[in-house]
Design a protein around this motif. Structure first.
Motif: not given
Length: 252
Positions: A115-144
Motif C-alpha cells: 500500500e505504501w507504493p500504491y499511495m505514492k503512485k495514486h495518492g490514495e488508499l488501496s481497496p485491498k487494504g480496506t478489504a483486509l481491514l474489514d476482515t479484521i473487523r468482521k472476525d473481531v466483531a462477530q465472535y461471541d
C-alpha cells in the motif's frame, strides 16, 4: 467565478490603481521639484518584498512539515492499535486468536509492502487494504465470547479496530499532495519576482556579488524543492515510512 479568474482580476485591478496613482502624481510634479531630496525607494521595496516572501516561504514550510508530522502520528497510532488487537486476543480460544492475529499480520504486511507504493503512485488508499481491514473487523466483531475474561476483552478489541480504521482514514487524507495550486502559483511567482529584483540593484560582475546572487538563487530553489518534497507525506524523499507498523506488528 473561479478562484483563478478572481485572482487575475484582483491582481490586474491593484496594478492598474497603483500605476494610475503614480502617473497622476507624476503629472502634478512642478519644475522646482528636486528628486535628490526624496529617498530612493528601490532598495526599500526590494527589502520589503524579500521579507514578505521569506514569511510566505516560512509559513509554507511550516505547513508541509506539520502535515508530515501529522501523517507520521497517524501511522504510529495505526501501528499501536494493530499491536493492541494482536495482544488483547490472547484471552480468546486458540483458533479465534490465531485467525485474528493472522488477519492483522496479513493487513500489516500488505500495508507496509504494497500500500505504501500504491499511495505514492495514486495518492490514495488501496481497496485491498480496506478489504483486509474489514476482515479484521468482521472476525473481531462477530465472535461471541463465552468466558468472562473474553467478554471483558471484547469491547476494547472493537475499540482498537475502530482506532485502526480512524488512523487509516487520516492516513488516506494525507496520501496526496496537500499544497493547493494557488499557493504554488504564489510561491513560484514570488521566487521569480524576488530573484528578478536582484537586477534592479545594478549588480555587477565582481566575484562577491556574483557569489551572493548565486547563493541567494540557490537558496530559493532549495526551499521550494523542500516544500515540494514534503508536500506529499508518503511520496517524497522525506516521506513517512512504514517502519512503525513493521516494528510494532510484524517484528513482535
Amino acid at each position: 467565478m473561479s478562484q483563478w479568474l478572481a485572482l487575475v482580476i484582483a491582481m490586474i485591478a491593484v496594478c492598474a490603481v497603483v500605476l494610475s496613482v503614480v502617473v497622476l502624481r507624476t503629472r502634478r510634479i512642478t519644475e522646482d521639484d528636486d528628486p535628490s531630496e526624496t529617498p530612493d525607494v528601490i532598495e526599500y521595496m526590494v527589502m520589503m518584498i524579500g521579507v514578505v516572501y521569506a514569511i510566505v516561504l516560512g509559513l509554507a514550510i511550516a505547513g508541509v512539515w506539520e502535515g508530515r508530522s501529522g501523517a507520521q502520528a497517524d501511522v504510529l497510532a495505526e501501528a499501536q492499535a494493530l499491536h493492541e488487537v494482536s495482544a488483547r486476543v490472547q484471552v480468546y480460544p486458540a483458533d479465534v486468536r490465531d485467525r485474528i492475529r493472522a488477519d492483522v499480520t496479513a493487513y500489516a504486511e500488505f500495508v507496509s509492502d504494497k500500500e505504501w507504493p500504491y499511495m505514492k503512485k495514486h495518492g490514495e488508499l488501496s481497496p485491498k487494504g480496506t478489504a483486509l481491514l474489514d476482515t479484521i473487523r468482521k472476525d473481531v466483531a462477530q465472535y461471541d465470547p463465552k468466558s468472562d475474561l473474553g467478554a471483558q476483552a471484547y469491547q476494547p478489541l472493537v475499540d482498537e479496530v475502530a482506532a485502526v480504521d480512524q488512523a487509516r482514514a487520516s492516513r488516506g487524507q494525507s496520501a496526496g499532495a496537500t499544497m493547493p495550486g494557488m499557493v504554488w502559483f504564489g510561491l513560484i511567482t514570488g521566487a521569480l519576482v524576488t530573484v528578478g529584483l536582484i537586477f534592479t540593484l545594478q549588480i555587477r560582475r565582481s566575484p562577491k556579488e556574483l557569489l551572493l546572487a548565486g547563493l541567494f538563487s540557490a537558496l530559493i530553489a532549495f526551499l521550494l524543492f523542500l516544500i515540494w518534497d514534503m508536500d506529499a507525506p508518503f511520496g517524497g524523499g522525506l516521506s513517512v515510512s512504514a517502519d512503525a507498523i513493521k516494528d510494532l506488528v510484524l517484528r513482535r
